[in-house]
Design a protein around this motif. Structure first.
Motif, PDB file in Angstrom:
ATOM      1  N   PHE A 293      38.393  48.153  36.669  1.00 43.41           N
ATOM      2  CA  PHE A 293      37.490  48.910  37.534  1.00 43.41           C
ATOM      3  C   PHE A 293      36.523  49.704  36.661  1.00 43.41           C
ATOM      4  N   GLY A 294      35.370  50.051  37.238  1.00 45.65           N
ATOM      5  CA  GLY A 294      34.402  50.858  36.515  1.00 45.65           C
ATOM      6  C   GLY A 294      34.919  52.268  36.281  1.00 45.65           C
ATOM      7  N   PRO A 295      34.343  52.992  35.322  1.00 44.80           N
ATOM      8  CA  PRO A 295      34.849  54.330  34.959  1.00 44.80           C
ATOM      9  C   PRO A 295      34.723  55.359  36.081  1.00 44.80           C
ATOM     10  N   TYR A 296      33.767  55.168  36.993  1.00 41.69           N
ATOM     11  CA  TYR A 296      33.574  56.131  38.081  1.00 41.69           C
ATOM     12  C   TYR A 296      34.094  55.623  39.424  1.00 41.69           C
TER      13      TYR A 296
ATOM     14  N   PRO B 280      23.319  27.064  51.015  1.00 43.07           N
ATOM     15  CA  PRO B 280      22.987  28.331  50.348  1.00 43.07           C
ATOM     16  C   PRO B 280      24.200  28.897  49.601  1.00 43.07           C
ATOM     17  N   ILE B 281      23.982  29.258  48.336  1.00 39.31           N
ATOM     18  CA  ILE B 281      25.030  29.862  47.505  1.00 39.31           C
ATOM     19  C   ILE B 281      24.494  31.154  46.901  1.00 39.31           C
ATOM     20  N   HIS B 282      25.356  32.158  46.867  1.00 40.50           N
ATOM     21  CA  HIS B 282      24.969  33.469  46.342  1.00 40.50           C
ATOM     22  C   HIS B 282      26.115  33.996  45.488  1.00 40.50           C
ATOM     23  N   PHE B 283      25.789  34.869  44.545  1.00 44.37           N
ATOM     24  CA  PHE B 283      26.817  35.518  43.728  1.00 44.37           C
ATOM     25  C   PHE B 283      26.559  37.017  43.698  1.00 44.37           C
ATOM     26  N   ILE B 284      27.574  37.801  44.061  1.00 40.83           N
ATOM     27  CA  ILE B 284      27.500  39.264  43.960  1.00 40.83           C
ATOM     28  C   ILE B 284      28.290  39.670  42.728  1.00 40.83           C
ATOM     29  N   TYR B 285      27.628  40.401  41.825  1.00 36.84           N
ATOM     30  CA  TYR B 285      28.194  40.625  40.492  1.00 36.84           C
ATOM     31  C   TYR B 285      28.252  42.101  40.142  1.00 36.84           C
ATOM     32  N   GLY B 286      29.462  42.562  39.807  1.00 40.81           N
ATOM     33  CA  GLY B 286      29.645  43.867  39.189  1.00 40.81           C
ATOM     34  C   GLY B 286      29.533  43.684  37.683  1.00 40.81           C
ATOM     35  N   PRO B 287      28.463  44.159  37.038  1.00 45.65           N
ATOM     36  CA  PRO B 287      28.153  43.764  35.653  1.00 45.65           C
ATOM     37  C   PRO B 287      29.048  44.387  34.579  1.00 45.65           C
ATOM     38  N   MET B 288      29.879  45.385  34.941  1.00 46.17           N
ATOM     39  CA  MET B 288      30.755  45.978  33.928  1.00 46.17           C
ATOM     40  C   MET B 288      32.090  45.238  33.823  1.00 46.17           C
TER      41      MET B 288
ATOM     42  N   ASP C 235      25.155  49.404  37.323  1.00 47.19           N
ATOM     43  CA  ASP C 235      25.702  49.130  35.995  1.00 47.19           C
ATOM     44  C   ASP C 235      27.180  49.475  35.863  1.00 47.19           C
ATOM     45  N   HIS C 236      27.649  50.473  36.604  1.00 39.62           N
ATOM     46  CA  HIS C 236      29.035  50.936  36.432  1.00 39.62           C
ATOM     47  C   HIS C 236      30.027  50.214  37.345  1.00 39.62           C
ATOM     48  N   ILE C 237      29.561  49.249  38.137  1.00 38.14           N
ATOM     49  CA  ILE C 237      30.458  48.502  39.034  1.00 38.14           C
ATOM     50  C   ILE C 237      31.081  47.354  38.253  1.00 38.14           C
ATOM     51  N   SER C 238      32.372  47.145  38.468  1.00 40.54           N
ATOM     52  CA  SER C 238      33.103  46.203  37.632  1.00 40.54           C
ATOM     53  C   SER C 238      33.698  45.049  38.453  1.00 40.54           C
TER      54      SER C 238
ATOM     55  N   GLU D 127      34.798  48.926  44.887  1.00 43.97           N
ATOM     56  CA  GLU D 127      34.114  49.944  44.096  1.00 43.97           C
ATOM     57  C   GLU D 127      32.798  50.400  44.713  1.00 43.97           C
ATOM     58  N   ASP D 128      32.082  49.474  45.338  1.00 46.27           N
ATOM     59  CA  ASP D 128      30.784  49.783  45.945  1.00 46.27           C
ATOM     60  C   ASP D 128      30.663  49.011  47.263  1.00 46.27           C
TER      61      ASP D 128
END
Length: 335
Positions: free
Chosen positions: A221-224, A275-283, A310-313, A319-320
């Motif tokens: 998980f992200g730090p926050y 249709p294809i999509h990707f949701i990405y937590g970059p951390m 940026d802080h989502i993992s 997380e969000d």
């Protein structure tokens, strides 16, 4: 003589330690699973079970918008359960007529047989069986998946591409933070040990406890946005239900399956026209930025991508949840 006496006393001491350790270890190994929190108990009570080849599979099925034909099926990740979707569940019911999620075999409130050969192929067949059970086998389905669920979605997509009778008709697919490429996936140390532990794996799974679990999962998980202790206990309660900690090493064989069937599953993503999509937590340390995203865009240039803060993992829907839901609705409303 003195040396023999010392050795005898030492042997007696070790025997006493052993006699004390045996009941303590037995008690430790028989610690009952934690009680369900009110929220998790409510989740279970509002769900149902259906039977797949003699095994009970837990699922949720909510009716949302009246008059809408849209159906979304949610596929959760490892090592958790359908409860991963609870933060966005109500939001999905405002857009879809049916919102459906299941606990895969070996996860959450579903049965956890052992010994058992757990496979992505079987999990995909369970999803198909659930939709037949609900009378939805001929409806167009939107798939929303995370982590382990991404790979199950890839197998469902492969079957759809083959146009086999009895398979799902997939309208759209949205993936999130799953290791769909073996070469960019970075499993946790505990996952590596359990996956390849051999004779050690059964010992490690029996010795696993809440402390080990929470220390292992929190860093993804992200730090926050790390889960509270009560949220971690909910996750652990789902794992411990039906002695699920004892099948984790068997479930982790999906990592080996993903390598073996890479061409089949990545090929399915690259060749379909839905249709294809990707949701990405970059951390995400499991699917690290930018290596993962660069390979994804190169392999699937037709797919759209939503990159969260940026802080989502690794668990973006937890997380969000608002950012995740907005990204998904933007995708669904784009076609």
């Amino acid at each position: 003589m003195v040396r023999r006496d010392r050795l005898r006393r030492m042997r007696e001491w070790w025997v006493q330690v052993g006699l004390l350790a045996v009941p303590l270890l037995a008690a430790y190994l028989h610690i009952p699973p934690p009680q369900l929190s009110p929220a998790l108990h409510s989740w279970k009570s509002s769900g149902k079970f259906f039977t797949y080849k003699g095994l009970r599979i837990f699922y949720q099925d909510s009716v949302g918008v009246v008059g809408s034909p849209e159906i979304v099926v949610l596929l959760h990740g490892f090592p958790t359960s359908s409860y991963d979707w609870y933060k966005i569940w109500e939001g999905l019911t405002l857009r879809f007529h049916r919102v459906i999620a299941l606990d895969f075999l070996g996860f959450g409130f579903s049965d956890k047989p052992r010994p058992h050969h757990y496979s992505i192929f079987e999990q995909a067949s369970i999803v198909e069986s659930l939709l037949r059970h609900l009378g939805l086998q001929n409806r167009r389905i939107n798939l929303l998946s995370h982590d382990y669920g991404d790979i199950v979605a890839q197998e469902l997509l492969y079957r759809y591409k083959q146009n086999r009778s009895g398979r799902l008709t997939i309208k759209s697919l949205c993936l999130s933070n799953g290791g769909i490429f073996p070469e960019t996936h970075r499993p946790l140390l505990l996952q590596k040990l359990l996956k390849d532990g051999g004779v050690l794996s059964p010992i490690l799974t029996r010795l696993m406890n809440f402390f080990v679990f929470s220390r292992g999962l929190t860093p993804v998980f992200g730090p926050y946005t790390r889960p509270s202790e009560s949220e971690l206990w909910d996750m652990w309660a789902g794992i411990r239900n039906n002695d699920g900690n004892l099948v984790i090493d068997s479930l982790l064989q999906y990592i080996n399956q993903r390598k073996k069937f890479r061409r089949r599953w990545v090929g399915a993503l690259a060749s379909v026209t839905i249709p294809i999509h990707f949701i990405y937590g970059p951390m995400d340390p499991v699917n690290p930025y930018p290596e993962f995203l660069e390979l994804y865009r190169k392999t699937l240039p037709r797919s759209t991508v939503s990159i969260l803060d940026d802080h989502i993992s690794h668990y973006p829907q937890l997380e969000d949840p608002m950012g995740f839901l907005n990204a998904y609705m933007g995708f669904i409303n784009s076609f």
